[in-house]
Scaffold this active site. Structure first.
Site, PDB file in Angstrom:
ATOM      1  N   GLY A 274      40.794  44.708  36.958  1.00 27.91           N
ATOM      2  CA  GLY A 274      39.729  45.396  36.235  1.00 27.91           C
ATOM      3  C   GLY A 274      39.095  46.502  37.058  1.00 27.91           C
ATOM      4  CB  SER A 275      35.728  48.007  36.816  1.00 25.75           C
ATOM      5  OG  SER A 275      35.845  48.336  35.449  1.00 25.75           O
ATOM      6  CB  THR A 276      37.619  45.313  41.625  1.00 29.68           C
ATOM      7  OG1 THR A 276      38.885  44.858  41.129  1.00 29.68           O
ATOM      8  CG2 THR A 276      36.528  44.324  41.217  1.00 29.68           C
TER       9      THR A 276
END
Length: 571
Positions: A274-276
């Protein structure tokens, strides 16, 4: 005359036995009473970094029998079965199956007192053998790191398997004389010197391991989640201070739990991060020279059509700069940045951070993750990769990658061994690494998605991530919540990654994984006496979490009950 013949016969027989056929009869006697027996050795103790025992070997006694001799005293088999707590029929069947043998284990790994009660019955053909059994004082807390040994004291999982040769040692051997009951009456000679197993000192800090385990269990209970992992890494040398998973198992139990519960999910299971991943997309952007932290980027109207698909943000975040793409976690912004970079460059940066290959920790069964070859990327695949879809990573890989940012652009293999030689490789310009850390600090503010990851009196840099679970043919409405970060941001020392599977209700990384990150990082920093680097005033967000008051912030604009969605699945 008869006496003379008898005497002569005796002399001839004596000469035959003692001179002519002496060796033959000596061998026959030795075969019956002279035995080579092993000398058991203790498996090496496993210690944590502070010398606390994590795995120890304790002496036990195993009961065995000579079936040939025992069956000659069949009337005592029932007595033996009672002493062993076995069914008489089953015991008889075992003995009869091995009737042509001289050795059969009856019961393994008894404590000496219980074994003595059996041996005191003096049943013919029954004897004992000293062995060692592994014991794990920390139980399920350390289970996934250590693994366990089998009944013969050989490593089967985890570090017990990885370092089996180091820990096992080498049993000795000696030649002894046994009487007809199998008792040793004389040691004849030492054939092989026993070599006990060697100690192994891990990088794991037992205190931080317990802390992470408690917080992981708490988080799963609070959010009714099915499983999760937490990794704590020392960014200076790559040493793993803690790695915990749920569900777990008790390595001291005979059955060792269900097979699925034995996996060290932090190293063997992969997730879409995801956004990591946006931190590494931004790293590629800064390295290209086309973007700077303050370069503006318009994310209006909160969505972007792309090759028949739509990239969406959770709301219209408007005009941002590159730093704001991280702060507000804009999928549209990350996609627009990625589309200005070449496939080769973006792939190269991701690869340099360690994605798509094993970390080199040496843990058995570690997954390498999946980073698709750049030649297979279309514009949609490239866009979604920029915010963490279309690739798979382990929690340990994610921790390793954030440790690169924490350690001025140097990549190290995570290690479970304290003080191991662990050379680093420069994979990113130190100035870019420091710049990204500063940018990630904005995530832990009232304007960012990671406020609940704040640690009182410390500057924290990190990124939340939320991804849907992939299934055949697409994605389902089940989520993976992630938070990855480092502290103290002014001079990073620790990296913590939290991954939670299937949270119910609120499911975003900042809300689910962020508080667990905060509690683990807070406890670890204080246990290691790492000095604070933030002396600003602090306020509570009302949920027991703390964040700094920045210049111009009269009051927090964060509502504790709010959610910020980061799913990012293209429609």
């Amino acid at each position: 005359m008869l006496l003379t013949l008898a005497g002569t016969g005796l002399v001839v027989r004596a000469v035959d036995l003692q001179v002519v056929r002496k060796e033959f009869y000596q061998e026959q006697g030795d075969a019956r009473y002279l035995r080579e027996v092993p000398i058991p050795v203790s498996r090496g103790t496993i210690l944590d970094r502070n010398g606390e025992p994590l795995a120890v070997s304790t002496p036990v006694v195993s009961i065995w029998a000579n079936p040939q001799e025992l069956l000659q005293h069949g009337g005592r088999v029932s007595e033996l079965a009672e002493a062993l707590g076995m069914d008489e029929t089953v015991l008889k069947a075992k003995l009869e199956q091995r009737a042509d043998k001289e050795f059969l284990y009856l019961k393994r790994h008894l404590n000496p007192d219980d074994a003595k009660q059996i041996l005191d019955r003096k049943i013919p053909g029954v004897s004992s053998q000293r062995e060692f059994r592994r014991y794990y004082p920390s139980g399920e807390v350390m289970a996934h790191v250590l693994g366990f040994t089998n009944i013969d004291d050989r490593g089967q999982e985890g570090l017990e398997l990885a370092f089996d040769e180091w820990l096992a040692g080498k049993p000795g051997a000696k030649r002894v004389i046994r009487d007809r009951l199998g008792h040793v009456v004389e040691d004849v000679e030492l054939l092989r010197e026993p070599q006990p197993g060697r100690e192994l000192t891990l990088s794991i800090d037992r205190r931080i391991q317990y802390l992470a385990y408690r917080q992981l269990k708490r988080t799963l209970l609070e959010h009714s989640a099915t499983s999760g992992s937490i990794v704590v890494l020392d960014a200076r040398n790559g040493e793993i201070l803690a790695t915990v998973n749920q569900p777990s198992y008790n390595p001291n139990a005979v059955n060792n739990g269900e097979t699925a519960s034995r996996r060290n999910r932090a190293l063997t299971d992969v997730v879409e991060p995801g956004s990591t991943m946006k931190a590494f997309t931004v790293a590629a952007a800064l390295e290209s020279g086309k973007w700077k932290p303050n370069t503006p980027i318009d994310t209006s109207p909160g969505s972007m059509p792309l090759a028949g698909h739509i990239i969406r943000d959770t709301s219209n975040k408007g005009l941002l700069d590159v730093t704001g793409v991280l702060t507000r976690s804009s999928n549209v912004g990350a996609a627009k940045i990625a589309l200005t970079l070449s496939n080769e460059h973006l792939y190269d940066v991701f690869k340099r951070f360690g994605f798509g290959e094993s970390t080199g920790s040496g843990f058995p069964g570690e997954a390498p993750g999946v980073l698709p070859a750049y030649k297979s990327w279309g514009v949609v695949e490239k866009a979604t990769l920029s915010y963490g879809y279309g690739l798979n990573v382990t929690p340990m890989q994610l921790a390793q990658a954030y440790a690169v940012l924490a350690d001025n652009g140097r990549l190290r293999a995570p290690t479970f061994v304290k003080g191991a030689q662990n050379p680093d490789t420069a994979v990113l310009d130190p100035n870019i690494a420091r710049t990204i850390v500063t940018m990630l600090e904005t995530v832990i503010t009232p304007r960012g998605t990671g406020l609940r990851a704040a640690v009182r009196n410390y500057r924290v840099a990190g990124k939340s991530g939320t991804s849907r679970r992939a299934v055949a043919g697409g994605y389902e409405s089940r989520y993976i919540s992630t938070f990855a970060g480092l502290a103290p941001a002014s001079n990073p020392r620790l990296v913590v990654v939290v991954v939670i599977h299937d949270p119910q209700g609120a499911y975003t990384g900042g809300i689910v994984a962020g508080p667990a990150f905060s509690r683990v990082m807070d406890g670890a920093l204080r246990l290691l006496d790492i000095p604070p680097d933030n002396v600003e005033k602090w306020y509570s967000d009302g949920s027991g979490n703390w964040a700094p008051v920045e210049a111009g912030d009269a009051a927090p604009d964060y509502a504790p009950g709010a959610t910020s969605f980061e799913e990012g699945v293209p429609e």
